[in-house]
Design an enzyme around this catalytic site. Sequence first.
Site, PDB file in Angstrom:
ATOM      1  N   CYS A   8      -5.248   6.464  -3.485  1.00 49.00           N
ATOM      2  CA  CYS A   8      -5.699   5.144  -3.932  1.00 49.00           C
ATOM      3  C   CYS A   8      -6.800   4.677  -2.989  1.00 49.00           C
ATOM      4  O   CYS A   8      -7.268   5.448  -2.154  1.00 49.00           O
ATOM      5  CB  CYS A   8      -4.548   4.139  -4.035  1.00 49.00           C
ATOM      6  N   ASN A  11      -4.580   3.320   0.713  1.00 53.37           N
ATOM      7  CA  ASN A  11      -3.397   4.058   1.159  1.00 53.37           C
ATOM      8  C   ASN A  11      -2.381   3.158   1.860  1.00 53.37           C
ATOM      9  O   ASN A  11      -1.693   3.566   2.780  1.00 53.37           O
ATOM     10  CB  ASN A  11      -3.791   5.240   2.049  1.00 53.37           C
ATOM     11  N   CYS A  13      -0.712   0.633  -0.443  1.00 49.04           N
ATOM     12  CA  CYS A  13       0.099   0.096  -1.542  1.00 49.04           C
ATOM     13  C   CYS A  13       0.467   1.189  -2.550  1.00 49.04           C
ATOM     14  O   CYS A  13       1.529   1.790  -2.463  1.00 49.04           O
ATOM     15  CB  CYS A  13      -0.622  -1.050  -2.262  1.00 49.04           C
ATOM     16  N   ARG A  14      -0.431   1.460  -3.489  1.00 46.87           N
ATOM     17  CA  ARG A  14      -0.082   2.326  -4.621  1.00 46.87           C
ATOM     18  C   ARG A  14       0.172   3.784  -4.261  1.00 46.87           C
ATOM     19  O   ARG A  14       1.176   4.359  -4.685  1.00 46.87           O
ATOM     20  CB  ARG A  14      -1.153   2.228  -5.705  1.00 46.87           C
ATOM     21  N   SER A  15      -0.728   4.409  -3.506  1.00 44.67           N
ATOM     22  CA  SER A  15      -0.518   5.843  -3.230  1.00 44.67           C
ATOM     23  C   SER A  15       0.693   6.097  -2.335  1.00 44.67           C
ATOM     24  O   SER A  15       1.442   7.050  -2.601  1.00 44.67           O
ATOM     25  CB  SER A  15      -1.780   6.518  -2.696  1.00 44.67           C
ATOM     26  N   ASP A 127      -3.048  -2.726  -9.904  1.00 43.28           N
ATOM     27  CA  ASP A 127      -3.304  -2.851  -8.470  1.00 43.28           C
ATOM     28  C   ASP A 127      -2.671  -4.133  -7.929  1.00 43.28           C
ATOM     29  O   ASP A 127      -3.173  -5.229  -8.163  1.00 43.28           O
ATOM     30  CB  ASP A 127      -4.801  -2.842  -8.189  1.00 43.28           C
TER      31      ASP A 127
END
Length: 156
Positions: A8, A11, A13-15, A127
């Site tokens: 993401c 690096n 939050c999402r990934s 996101d």
Amino acid sequence: MIKIMFVCHGNICRSPMAEFIFKKMLSVEGVEDSFYVCSSATSSEEIWRGVGNPVYPPAKAELEKHGIECGGKRAVQLTKEDYGKYDLFIGMDSMNIRNMHRIFGGDKEGKIRKLMDYTGNGGEVSDPWYTERFDIAYRDIYEGCCGLLEDLLKHI
């Protein structure tokens, strides 16, 4: 061993959420020894003097709600050299995909994919940095990881 890197922008939050959700899924299936899973950022915004920031507290809290720990994870940046070290790079949105192509200088081996493409619905992982809806991001990531795991289990 199949090596997967979730990617993401920062690096934090999402990934990392995808990394730890997927690791838990692999453990539940009893196939964790067949995979190496990590995550990285396309930007250096969350990395200061070579040290990455930890997982963003609301993302960490959302994982903990689902019994998933991510302690010790810090942001790292994707590098051109990573392309030869991993089998799959799973981006969270179209911008991540574009930035991976830029960093790698293309995708001659077809290793770059978007997580939501594994759902059959396509689209992008919401996101939470902008929406503050970590629950929706978790839902999207979980759904994508389920599809990814189903696809990968056909090959091991």
